[in-house]
Write a protein that holds these residues in place. Structure first.
Motif, short mmCIF file in Angstrom:
data_model
loop_
_atom_site.label_atom_id
_atom_site.label_comp_id
_atom_site.label_asym_id
_atom_site.label_seq_id
_atom_site.Cartn_x
_atom_site.Cartn_y
_atom_site.Cartn_z
N GLU A 191 0.75 -1.09 0.07
CA GLU A 191 0.14 -0.06 -0.18
C GLU A 191 1.47 1.31 0.15
OE1 GLU A 191 -3.53 0.91 -0.33
OE2 GLU A 191 -3.72 -1.41 -0.42
N ARG A 192 2.19 1.32 0.47
CA ARG A 192 2.53 2.52 0.62
C ARG A 192 3.84 2.40 -0.76
NH1 ARG A 192 3.10 4.93 5.36
NH2 ARG A 192 4.82 5.97 4.94
N GLY A 193 3.70 1.39 -1.20
CA GLY A 193 4.72 1.23 -2.58
C GLY A 193 5.87 1.26 -2.27
N GLU A 194 6.99 1.57 -3.53
CA GLU A 194 8.69 1.75 -2.90
C GLU A 194 8.95 2.86 -2.16
OE1 GLU A 194 10.79 -0.42 -3.65
OE2 GLU A 194 9.52 -1.78 -4.40
N GLY A 195 8.70 2.25 -0.82
CA GLY A 195 8.82 3.30 0.10
C GLY A 195 10.20 3.51 1.34
N ASP A 196 9.84 4.14 2.73
CA ASP A 196 11.26 3.95 3.83
C ASP A 196 11.53 2.30 4.15
OD1 ASP A 196 11.81 6.06 2.56
OD2 ASP A 196 10.72 7.58 3.75
N TYR A 197 10.38 1.80 4.22
CA TYR A 197 10.13 0.64 5.42
C TYR A 197 10.43 -0.49 4.62
CZ TYR A 197 8.11 3.87 8.48
OH TYR A 197 7.89 5.41 9.08
N GLY A 198 10.75 -1.39 4.96
CA GLY A 198 10.79 -2.79 4.75
C GLY A 198 11.03 -3.66 5.62
N HIS A 199 11.43 -5.38 5.20
CA HIS A 199 10.66 -6.48 6.10
C HIS A 199 12.87 -6.63 7.09
CE1 HIS A 199 7.80 -8.80 4.85
NE2 HIS A 199 7.73 -8.20 3.99
N LEU A 200 12.57 -6.84 8.20
CA LEU A 200 13.60 -7.22 8.92
C LEU A 200 14.31 -8.00 8.90
CD1 LEU A 200 15.94 -5.22 10.94
CD2 LEU A 200 14.63 -5.47 12.54
N GLY A 201 15.57 -9.12 8.17
CA GLY A 201 15.59 -10.35 8.57
C GLY A 201 14.81 -11.20 7.58
N GLU A 202 14.86 -12.19 8.16
CA GLU A 202 13.99 -13.82 7.71
C GLU A 202 12.83 -13.46 8.00
OE1 GLU A 202 15.23 -14.68 5.00
OE2 GLU A 202 16.98 -13.66 5.04
N THR A 203 11.91 -14.11 7.41
CA THR A 203 10.67 -14.67 7.86
C THR A 203 10.70 -16.00 9.23
OG1 THR A 203 10.32 -16.10 5.95
CG2 THR A 203 9.42 -14.30 5.91
N ILE A 204 9.50 -15.75 9.89
CA ILE A 204 9.61 -16.65 11.17
C ILE A 204 8.45 -17.71 10.50
CG2 ILE A 204 9.85 -16.89 13.61
CD1 ILE A 204 11.05 -13.67 13.66
N ARG A 205 8.96 -18.93 11.22
CA ARG A 205 7.94 -20.09 11.08
C ARG A 205 8.19 -20.21 12.46
NH1 ARG A 205 8.77 -19.25 5.40
NH2 ARG A 205 6.82 -19.04 4.66
N ASP A 206 7.21 -21.03 13.14
CA ASP A 206 7.80 -20.99 14.83
C ASP A 206 6.15 -21.43 15.05
OD1 ASP A 206 7.62 -22.17 16.83
OD2 ASP A 206 9.48 -20.68 17.78
N ALA A 207 5.94 -23.18 15.16
CA ALA A 207 5.34 -24.04 15.35
C ALA A 207 4.22 -23.84 17.41
CB ALA A 207 4.65 -25.02 14.51
N GLU A 208 5.16 -23.39 17.33
CA GLU A 208 4.99 -23.90 18.89
C GLU A 208 4.32 -22.03 19.35
OE1 GLU A 208 7.32 -23.07 23.21
OE2 GLU A 208 7.91 -23.08 21.53
N TYR A 209 4.60 -21.45 18.34
CA TYR A 209 3.87 -19.58 18.53
C TYR A 209 2.97 -19.48 17.18
CZ TYR A 209 6.86 -18.97 22.14
OH TYR A 209 7.91 -18.51 23.05
#
Length: 253
Positions: A191-209
């Protein structure tokens, strides 16, 4: 006399038909409409999203009507258990903790978690958030994960009633990052387009949570679960699920 009898029979049939229409089953869904693209209010203030379209498709499959009750996420399971509605569809992870309170349908969406932060921040990974503030949705598995994994590292976990408020506070500099569902984060970034924000680090998959995916919650031992599962199986086989998915996640096609 025959005419009067015919009129009586016809009137009785119409009344019976009316009763049958009125007796059509209604499935009351609880949801939380600030979680695009899963559920949100459009420009006409109408409830829409992946979950909403899927719930409507399920109701069509089992020949029922759908209604939706919009309320805060952390109140959904208690309200379900108190019978204020029949099911919850709200981007809800199937987790062991929640399964102690409610039953879930089969998973209908694979999920993961992600951090989002400003690109100008000196963060290379989530480990760099020590001493910083991270926004999460109150009552969510993301909040639980942050408390268990990051609070002892000096990260301030700031809960919000909606994840959109967390994102807003990040843009206003009140939190340094937001931790949320990856699909929700992607939608916000898109929605913001190419801007000042992005993902930090890798995606997290943890079945416990984060469990094994999103599920539709029903009360324990409710036969509605089996009917929803059967409908989901059909919708996946006949292409309806895929069509709804492609509508809200076109980048995944």
């Amino acid at each position: 006399m025959k005419k009067l009898y015919a009129i009586a029979v016809t009137t009785g049939a119409l009344a019976l038909g009316s009763l049958q229409v009125q007796a059509a089953e209604t499935i009351r869904f609880g949801t939380e409409a600030t979680y695009p693209p899963f559920e949100f209010l459009d420009e006409n203030n109408e409830l829409t999203g992946f979950d909403i379209d899927l719930a409507k498709a399920i109701c069509t499959e089992i020949k029922a009507e759908c209604t939706f009750n919009n309320q805060p996420f952390d109140s959904l399971i208690p309200s379900l258990r108190y019978r204020r509605f029949d099911a919850v569809i709200a981007g809800m992870d199937i987790t062991p903790a929640r399964q102690k309170q409610v039953d879930f349908s089969m998973p209908y969406f694979e999920n993961s978690a992600s951090f989002v932060a400003a690109k100008t921040k000196p963060f290379k990974s989530a480990d760099d958030l020590k001493g910083k503030a991270v926004g999460v949705q109150n009552g969510s598995t993301f909040q639980t994960y942050m408390i268990d994994k990051f609070e002892k590292q000096g990260v301030t976990i700031r809960p919000y009633e909606t994840i959109q408020n967390a994102f807003l506070d990040m843009t206003n500099g009140r939190v340094d990052a937001v931790f949320s569902d990856t699909a929700v984060a992607n939608d916000w970034l898109l929605e913001r387009g190419e801007g000042d924000y992005g993902h930090l680090g890798e995606t997290i998959r943890d079945a416990e949570y984060f469990g094994v995916g999103y599920g539709i919650a029903v009360r324990q031992n409710d036969p509605l679960k089996e009917r929803i599962d059967n409908a989901l199986t059909t919708l996946k086989k006949n292409g309806t699920w895929q069509a709804i998915h492609d509508k809200y996640f076109p980048e995944a096609r």
